[in-house]
Write an enzyme that holds these catalytic residues in place. Sequence first.
Site, PDB file in Angstrom:
ATOM      1  CG  ASN A 188     -10.035 -12.526 -40.717  1.00  0.00           C
ATOM      2  OD1 ASN A 188     -11.128 -12.040 -41.000  1.00  0.00           O
ATOM      3  ND2 ASN A 188      -9.897 -13.553 -39.881  1.00  0.00           N
ATOM      4  NE  ARG A 189      -8.935  -3.752 -40.602  1.00  0.00           N
ATOM      5  CZ  ARG A 189      -7.662  -3.504 -40.312  1.00  0.00           C
ATOM      6  NH1 ARG A 189      -7.088  -4.105 -39.284  1.00  0.00           N
ATOM      7  NH2 ARG A 189      -6.951  -2.658 -41.056  1.00  0.00           N
TER       8      ARG A 189
ATOM      9  CG  PHE B 274     -19.643 -12.540 -41.648  1.00  0.00           C
ATOM     10  CD1 PHE B 274     -18.568 -13.342 -41.285  1.00  0.00           C
ATOM     11  CD2 PHE B 274     -20.747 -12.514 -40.799  1.00  0.00           C
ATOM     12  CE1 PHE B 274     -18.591 -14.107 -40.128  1.00  0.00           C
ATOM     13  CE2 PHE B 274     -20.775 -13.273 -39.635  1.00  0.00           C
ATOM     14  CZ  PHE B 274     -19.698 -14.066 -39.300  1.00  0.00           C
TER      15      PHE B 274
ATOM     16  CB  SER C 195     -16.881 -13.691 -36.887  1.00  0.00           C
ATOM     17  OG  SER C 195     -16.115 -12.652 -37.474  1.00  0.00           O
TER      18      SER C 195
ATOM     19  CG  ASN D 248     -13.188  -9.750 -37.980  1.00  0.00           C
ATOM     20  OD1 ASN D 248     -12.524  -9.068 -37.215  1.00  0.00           O
ATOM     21  ND2 ASN D 248     -12.732 -10.875 -38.522  1.00  0.00           N
ATOM     22  CB  THR D 249     -20.129  -9.313 -37.599  1.00  0.00           C
ATOM     23  OG1 THR D 249     -19.738  -9.726 -38.911  1.00  0.00           O
ATOM     24  CG2 THR D 249     -21.543  -8.749 -37.653  1.00  0.00           C
TER      25      THR D 249
ATOM     26  CE  LYS E 168     -14.731 -21.535 -36.723  1.00  0.00           C
ATOM     27  NZ  LYS E 168     -14.240 -21.478 -38.108  1.00  0.00           N
TER      28      LYS E 168
ATOM     29  CG  ASN F 100     -14.317 -17.716 -35.509  1.00  0.00           C
ATOM     30  OD1 ASN F 100     -13.425 -17.288 -36.221  1.00  0.00           O
ATOM     31  ND2 ASN F 100     -15.596 -17.638 -35.848  1.00  0.00           N
TER      32      ASN F 100
ATOM     33  CE1 TYR G 113      -7.636 -19.015 -44.479  1.00  0.00           C
ATOM     34  CE2 TYR G 113      -9.726 -18.744 -43.380  1.00  0.00           C
ATOM     35  CZ  TYR G 113      -8.796 -18.310 -44.299  1.00  0.00           C
ATOM     36  OH  TYR G 113      -9.024 -17.188 -45.041  1.00  0.00           O
TER      37      TYR G 113
END
Length: 342
Positions: free
Chosen positions: A109-110, A113, A173, A175-176, A215, A244, A316
């Site tokens: 996933n990307r 947020f 994460s 992705n940020t 996390k 993560n 998840y």
Amino acid sequence: MMYNLLRPLLFLLDAETAHTLTLDTLDLLKKTGLLPDRTISCTPVHIMGLDFPNPVGLAAGLDKNGAHIDALAALGFGFIEVGTVTPRPQAGNPKPRLFRLPQAGAIINRMGFNNDGVDRLVEHVQASGYRGILGINIGKNADTPLENAVDDYLACFRKAYPHASYVTVNISSPNTQQLRQLQNESELEQLLGALKVEQARLSDLHGRYTPLAVKIAPDLDLGQITAIASLLLKHRMDAVIATNTTISRNGVEHVPHGNEKGGLSGAPLTERSTAVIHQLASHLQRAIPIIGAGGIMSARDAQSKIEAGASLVQLYSGLIYRGPALVSEVTSQLCTRPDHAG
């Protein structure tokens, strides 16, 4: 069994569309009484000053806006974590941004947020009938410069504080842009120091103590893990969640979508996340509890994380491949262990 029948149909849909459809269907089943609450008798797990009715939780990311809490809680989780939420609403990264890799039991996933902002999440939490343990996972907005990241975390923390059983600080994460730099020693020192000062102030203001968890990523070397563990101890953090998603592509190099950008979760992450838990546990010596996440696809995977030093686990990606039966399987396994309470 129902999920096993429906999964091939869901997997024909775009991953993000299937995700939304599944959550909406769970909501409908809950509202119509067709989704009875599942409970498994278990000795509560006491960490962070909280009594978790069972050690199996839902990881952040599945319900970013806290809009499906009641339905998800009915699946038998001992606790629910919602988010990641940011101070202001943001759309996240362009679609497509969520990819299944069935051959590897993995997801990339990307999302970035994507969420409706902390105020909207609080509204959903207040409207929920759930009275169990609720974690709220907080992050920074993508357009907030790294040097101002502390302000975003403090803003979210203040608004989440009175509504959460605990708050998780997401600094891991992939992705940020630049977010993972907050795991560096100097940046993490500043962030944790500011949050602990604010925690003390909010505790006095609200007359209740809301624990703080951090996390972390699985892509840390031993030196980085050691440094983070030292800071967690120094600032007396209440828990750490490991881990993560990973930026590694080990195990998916030749699988369709395996080279997509983003964080990899699921089966390829299992061993690495468990190794990080083991390394953390050796430094923390149970002074700070560990919540294990990452690649729990079976009861055995969850048990390995408990044996490595985790007190609780979170699911998840395994839910996407196994469905709600995984919750019952893992809970039944861990609740029969005499040492599950850690």
